[in-house]
Each structure stands twice: as structure tokens, then as C-alpha cells.
Design a protein around this motif. Structure first.
Motif, PDB file in Angstrom:
ATOM      1  N   LEU A  55      31.370  39.695  24.617  1.00 32.47           N
ATOM      2  CA  LEU A  55      31.331  39.567  26.070  1.00 32.47           C
ATOM      3  C   LEU A  55      32.729  39.922  26.562  1.00 32.47           C
ATOM      4  CD1 LEU A  55      29.535  38.529  28.415  1.00 32.47           C
ATOM      5  CD2 LEU A  55      30.600  36.314  28.089  1.00 32.47           C
ATOM      6  N   ALA A  56      32.826  40.811  27.517  1.00 31.47           N
ATOM      7  CA  ALA A  56      34.162  41.239  27.927  1.00 31.47           C
ATOM      8  C   ALA A  56      34.239  41.445  29.429  1.00 31.47           C
ATOM      9  CB  ALA A  56      34.539  42.513  27.194  1.00 31.47           C
ATOM     10  N   LEU A  57      35.460  41.512  29.899  1.00 26.59           N
ATOM     11  CA  LEU A  57      35.743  41.547  31.325  1.00 26.59           C
ATOM     12  C   LEU A  57      36.594  42.780  31.596  1.00 26.59           C
ATOM     13  CD1 LEU A  57      35.879  39.263  33.732  1.00 26.59           C
ATOM     14  CD2 LEU A  57      38.197  39.035  32.929  1.00 26.59           C
ATOM     15  N   VAL A  58      36.418  43.398  32.756  1.00 20.21           N
ATOM     16  CA  VAL A  58      37.281  44.532  33.094  1.00 20.21           C
ATOM     17  C   VAL A  58      38.634  43.988  33.548  1.00 20.21           C
ATOM     18  CG1 VAL A  58      37.559  46.608  34.484  1.00 20.21           C
ATOM     19  CG2 VAL A  58      35.267  45.858  33.833  1.00 20.21           C
ATOM     20  N   GLY A  59      39.582  43.978  32.631  1.00 20.34           N
ATOM     21  CA  GLY A  59      40.944  43.548  32.958  1.00 20.34           C
ATOM     22  C   GLY A  59      41.867  44.736  32.816  1.00 20.34           C
ATOM     23  N   GLY A  60      43.185  44.491  32.771  1.00 19.96           N
ATOM     24  CA  GLY A  60      44.137  45.593  32.637  1.00 19.96           C
ATOM     25  C   GLY A  60      44.186  46.119  31.214  1.00 19.96           C
ATOM     26  N   THR A  61      44.733  47.318  31.049  1.00 20.09           N
ATOM     27  CA  THR A  61      44.833  47.907  29.714  1.00 20.09           C
ATOM     28  C   THR A  61      46.006  47.330  28.922  1.00 20.09           C
ATOM     29  OG1 THR A  61      46.083  49.719  30.668  1.00 20.09           O
ATOM     30  CG2 THR A  61      43.719  50.087  30.346  1.00 20.09           C
ATOM     31  N   VAL A  62      46.917  46.646  29.601  1.00 17.72           N
ATOM     32  CA  VAL A  62      47.928  45.846  28.901  1.00 17.72           C
ATOM     33  C   VAL A  62      47.756  44.415  29.398  1.00 17.72           C
ATOM     34  CG1 VAL A  62      49.585  47.732  28.628  1.00 17.72           C
ATOM     35  CG2 VAL A  62      49.731  46.254  30.639  1.00 17.72           C
ATOM     36  N   ASN A  63      48.199  43.447  28.598  1.00 21.46           N
ATOM     37  CA  ASN A  63      47.853  42.072  28.984  1.00 21.46           C
ATOM     38  C   ASN A  63      48.968  41.330  29.724  1.00 21.46           C
ATOM     39  OD1 ASN A  63      49.634  41.457  26.986  1.00 21.46           O
ATOM     40  ND2 ASN A  63      48.164  40.428  25.644  1.00 21.46           N
ATOM     41  N   HIS A  64      50.035  42.051  30.127  1.00 18.82           N
ATOM     42  CA  HIS A  64      51.106  41.345  30.840  1.00 18.82           C
ATOM     43  C   HIS A  64      51.120  41.636  32.339  1.00 18.82           C
ATOM     44  CE1 HIS A  64      53.352  45.156  30.169  1.00 18.82           C
ATOM     45  NE2 HIS A  64      52.908  45.059  28.924  1.00 18.82           N
ATOM     46  N   THR A  65      50.139  42.388  32.839  1.00 27.08           N
ATOM     47  CA  THR A  65      50.036  42.547  34.301  1.00 27.08           C
ATOM     48  C   THR A  65      49.376  41.283  34.871  1.00 27.08           C
ATOM     49  OG1 THR A  65      48.018  43.795  33.850  1.00 27.08           O
ATOM     50  CG2 THR A  65      49.958  45.074  34.449  1.00 27.08           C
ATOM     51  N   GLY A  66      49.509  41.101  36.181  1.00 25.17           N
ATOM     52  CA  GLY A  66      48.975  39.900  36.818  1.00 25.17           C
ATOM     53  C   GLY A  66      47.513  40.065  37.214  1.00 25.17           C
ATOM     54  N   VAL A  67      46.758  38.988  37.086  1.00 28.38           N
ATOM     55  CA  VAL A  67      45.348  39.004  37.512  1.00 28.38           C
ATOM     56  C   VAL A  67      45.275  39.247  39.023  1.00 28.38           C
ATOM     57  CG1 VAL A  67      43.268  37.569  37.760  1.00 28.38           C
ATOM     58  CG2 VAL A  67      44.578  37.520  35.623  1.00 28.38           C
ATOM     59  N   GLY A  68      46.183  38.582  39.783  1.00 25.27           N
ATOM     60  CA  GLY A  68      46.154  38.699  41.243  1.00 25.27           C
ATOM     61  C   GLY A  68      46.398  40.118  41.714  1.00 25.27           C
ATOM     62  N   GLY A  69      47.524  40.700  41.296  1.00 26.30           N
ATOM     63  CA  GLY A  69      47.906  42.032  41.776  1.00 26.30           C
ATOM     64  C   GLY A  69      46.955  43.108  41.295  1.00 26.30           C
ATOM     65  N   LEU A  70      46.565  43.038  40.027  1.00 26.28           N
ATOM     66  CA  LEU A  70      45.693  44.084  39.478  1.00 26.28           C
ATOM     67  C   LEU A  70      44.317  44.028  40.134  1.00 26.28           C
ATOM     68  CD1 LEU A  70      45.473  45.521  35.973  1.00 26.28           C
ATOM     69  CD2 LEU A  70      43.365  44.603  36.939  1.00 26.28           C
ATOM     70  N   THR A  71      43.781  42.821  40.289  1.00 23.18           N
ATOM     71  CA  THR A  71      42.441  42.702  40.886  1.00 23.18           C
ATOM     72  C   THR A  71      42.444  43.224  42.325  1.00 23.18           C
ATOM     73  OG1 THR A  71      41.962  40.780  39.504  1.00 23.18           O
ATOM     74  CG2 THR A  71      40.582  41.079  41.460  1.00 23.18           C
ATOM     75  N   LEU A  72      43.443  42.792  43.116  1.00 22.52           N
ATOM     76  CA  LEU A  72      43.458  43.198  44.527  1.00 22.52           C
ATOM     77  C   LEU A  72      43.784  44.680  44.694  1.00 22.52           C
ATOM     78  CD1 LEU A  72      45.177  40.013  45.986  1.00 22.52           C
ATOM     79  CD2 LEU A  72      42.762  40.630  46.097  1.00 22.52           C
ATOM     80  N   GLY A  73      44.323  45.290  43.637  1.00 22.67           N
ATOM     81  CA  GLY A  73      44.589  46.730  43.680  1.00 22.67           C
ATOM     82  C   GLY A  73      43.400  47.540  43.191  1.00 22.67           C
ATOM     83  N   GLY A  74      42.309  46.888  42.853  1.00 22.63           N
ATOM     84  CA  GLY A  74      41.116  47.576  42.357  1.00 22.63           C
ATOM     85  C   GLY A  74      40.873  47.228  40.905  1.00 22.63           C
ATOM     86  N   GLY A  75      41.835  47.604  40.052  1.00 21.14           N
ATOM     87  CA  GLY A  75      41.782  47.223  38.643  1.00 21.14           C
ATOM     88  C   GLY A  75      40.883  48.086  37.781  1.00 21.14           C
ATOM     89  N   TYR A  76      41.513  48.858  36.919  1.00 20.21           N
ATOM     90  CA  TYR A  76      40.719  49.614  35.944  1.00 20.21           C
ATOM     91  C   TYR A  76      41.140  49.193  34.547  1.00 20.21           C
ATOM     92  CZ  TYR A  76      44.942  52.340  35.235  1.00 20.21           C
ATOM     93  OH  TYR A  76      46.232  52.698  34.955  1.00 20.21           O
ATOM     94  N   GLY A  77      40.192  49.282  33.625  1.00 22.64           N
ATOM     95  CA  GLY A  77      40.485  48.940  32.242  1.00 22.64           C
ATOM     96  C   GLY A  77      39.649  49.805  31.327  1.00 22.64           C
ATOM     97  N   PHE A  78      39.711  49.513  30.047  1.00 24.17           N
ATOM     98  CA  PHE A  78      38.974  50.332  29.081  1.00 24.17           C
ATOM     99  C   PHE A  78      37.465  50.252  29.302  1.00 24.17           C
ATOM    100  CE2 PHE A  78      42.972  49.450  26.706  1.00 24.17           C
ATOM    101  CZ  PHE A  78      43.412  50.765  26.657  1.00 24.17           C
TER     102      PHE A  78
END
Ligand SMILES: Cc1cc2nc3c(=O)[nH]c(=O)nc-3n(C[C@H](O)[C@H](O)[C@H](O)COP(=O)(O)OP(=O)(O)OC[C@H]3O[C@@H](n4cnc5c(N)ncnc54)[C@H](O)[C@@H]3O)c2cc1C
Length: 274
Positions: free
Chosen positions: A190-213
Motif C-alpha cells: 500500500l503506498a502513497l504519492v509522496g515526494g521522490t526524496v524523503n526530506h521534503t515537507g508534506v505541507g509544501g509538497l502537497t500544496l504545490g501539487g506533489g509528484y512522486g514515483f
């Protein structure tokens, strides 16, 4: 006054009192100040006037209200001082004071206010010259509901926090293993569309749209956002989704991060073949 450094000590002390005990207010004179303004990109480091490390949505609300109301408090205290000192001439000086107040109010409201989550904005949008930083790094709680395929994350979490919490339940975000803080994590189903590196912020990445693998399969992070807790400019705190304040919920999913301070997100996770 457009520099938070010039806020009178009494007003600052009253502000600190209004926050939760876990919150921290850091001025330029305090230990930890230099550390508090560090950002991922060196060019994004700016000398904030005040860093408020909030510990709850209520702390964010108090900070926003403080910025709006402390000029009024200054005005009221000026009026009472004037009353005591000049007695009968109070009413004639009232006009001048009122004028002073209006200027102070207008200028004071221009103290810049920024929100900081993971600090990865390379153009310095989570930093300020002399303004106030609302630093969300204490809002990092993550709850995983594997059965309902939902992950609730604090608005100040890093993807690493989500990854670790998910891995504990045998789940994961889509950050590749070499970036994971947990080298022994379980393979995910089970996986979630998060950032491609794990040190970005959930807040900033999500509100910017957010793409991942996983974006090819599951879209952007905002496509998987089902609920958010947000503090608005008037200090009010709302939980929003498709039914509650739907216009605002629509806006935060693609129109930027200036509609409020997001203190919590509820994200949908999806099944992946491993
Ligand atoms: C090394 C690196 C890797 C990256 N990889 C990816 C990637 O794989 N996928 C991708 O989509 N993007 C990626 N990005 C871009 C990244 O998502 C954006 O820079 C994002 O804005 C960073 O968010 P942050 O919380 O870390 O940064 P911050 O600097 O803290 O915040 C960025 C902006 O969002 C605002 N903000 C942050 N949190 C909140 C909140 N809770 N409420 C309201 N406003 C908020 C801030 O005020 C600021 O304007 C990457 C960037 C870097 C530097």
C-alpha cells in the motif's frame, strides 16, 4: 513597523503567554536562532525577525491573531497613558492619537508572515527578512489507517515521518529505498504519492501539487488529498473537504499555498503491485 524585531517586549511576552507550553518563540538574540533560519538551499536563508515554532493549530491561530491585533493593543495602551497624563486635553489629542494609530496599524500589518514546513523552497518562500516565520516542524504526528487506506499527517511533517510511520504498519510512501531512513523497511503493498526524496515537507509538497514515483498510476499528491485542517488569516481553524468549505478545498488543491496555514492533511493511499 515591518520588522518583527521591533515588536515591544510587553507585547511579545503577552504573545508567548497565549501559546501552548510546547511552542517556542525565537528572537534574533535567542540561542538556536541561526539553526531556526536554516533552509535546504543556502540562498533561501533570510534573517527572520521572529521564529514561532508552533505546537498546535491553535498556536498558529494565536500567531495570526497577534499579528492582526497587537497594533490595536498598542493604540489602547497609548490612549490610557494619554488619559492619565493630560487629563482635560485628552479629547483634542485623541485625533492625533487616532491618526498615529491608523499609521501604526497600517504599517504594522505589513510585517511579513511566512509558513515553513520542510524548508525546501529554493526561492525562499518559507523565509523572511525581518518578518515572522510560523515554523511547523513540531506538527509531525502521522497516523496510519491501513484498513481504510488513509494516512493523516501533521502539516509540518517530512515525507520521512510518513514513510517511517507507514513502514511500521508494513506500508510505505513511494520514496525509493535508498532515500528511506529505515533500510530494513518492509516491502510495501500500500503506498502513497509522496515526494521522490524523503526530506521534503508534506505541507509544501502537497500544496504545490506533489509528484512522486507513483504519479503515473495514482496522480498527484493533491489528487489523493481527502481532507485538510487549515488556519485562515483571521485565525479561524477549519476542517475542510469536498463537503465542508468545498471552494477552499478546491483552491488548496492546485491554486497554491497562500490560502491559509495547513496544519493537518488526510491522504489516500493506494494498492501497488510489489
Ligand atoms: C531536493 C528536492 C527534491 C524535491 N523533490 C520533489 C518531488 O519529488 N516531488 C515534488 O512534487 N516536488 C519536489 N520538490 C519540490 C518541493 O515539493 C517544493 O519545493 C515544496 O514547496 C517544498 O516543500 P517544503 O515544505 O519542504 O518547503 P518549505 O520551504 O517549508 O515550503 C514551501 C512553500 O510552501 C508553503 N508551505 C509549506 N507548508 C505549508 C503549510 N503546511 N501550509 C501552508 N503553506 C505551507 C511555504 O510557506 C512555502 O511557500 C523537491 C524540492 C527539492 C529541493
Amino acid at each position: 513597523m515591518n520588522n518583527a524585531n521591533d515588536i515591544p517586549t510587553a507585547a511579545l511576552e503577552a504573545f508567548k503567554e497565549s501559546l501552548s507550553p510546547q511552542a517556542k518563540v525565537i528572537t534574533r538574540a535567542d540561542p538556536g536562532y541561526q539553526e531556526s533560519i536554516v533552509r535546504w538551499a543556502d540562498n533561501a536563508i533570510k534573517p527572520a525577525g521572529l521564529v514561532v515554532q508552533v505546537a498546535s493549530a491553535q498556536d498558529v491561530s494565536e500567531t495570526v491573531r497577534f499579528l492582526t491585533w497587537f497594533p490595536v493593543q498598542i493604540f489602547i495602551s497609548y490612549l490610557s497613558i494619554e488619559r492619565e497624563n493630560v487629563g482635560d486635553v485628552y479629547s483634542s489629542s485623541h485625533t492625533i492619537l487616532n491618526f498615529t494609530f491608523q499609521i501604526k496599524f497600517a504599517v504594522a500589518r505589513h510585517i511579513p508572515l511566512v509558513v515553513k514546513c520542510g524548508g525546501h523552497s529554493t526561492n525562499g518562500h518559507s523565509s523572511t527578512n525581518g518578518g515572522i516565520v510560523i515554523d511547523l516542524h513540531q506538527l509531525r504526528d502521522v497516523a496510519v489507517d491501513a484498513e481504510r487506506k488513509l494516512i493523516v499527517s501533521g502539516g509540518g511533517a517530512l515525507w520521512r515521518d510518513v514513510d517511517v510511520a507507514a513502514a511500521e504498519k508494513g506500508l510505505a510512501t513511494d520514496a525509493p529505498a535508498e532515500h528511506s531512513s529505515n533500510p530494513n523497511r518492509n516491502p510495501c503493498s500500500l503506498a502513497l504519492v509522496g515526494g521522490t526524496v524523503n526530506h521534503t515537507g508534506v505541507g509544501g509538497l502537497t500544496l504545490g501539487g506533489g509528484y512522486g514515483f507513483l504519479s503515473g498510476q495514482h496522480g498527484l499528491t493533491i489528487d489523493n488529498l481527502v481532507e485538510a485542517e487549515i488556519v485562515l488569516a483571521d485565525g479561524s481553524i477549519h476542517t475542510i473537504d469536498e463537503n465542508r468549505m468545498p471552494d477552499l478545498f478546491w483552491a488548496i488543491r492546485g491554486a497554491g499555498n497562500k490560502f491559509g496555514c495547513v496544519t493537518k492533511v488526510r491522504l489516500l493511499a493506494g494498492r501497488v503491485v510489489v
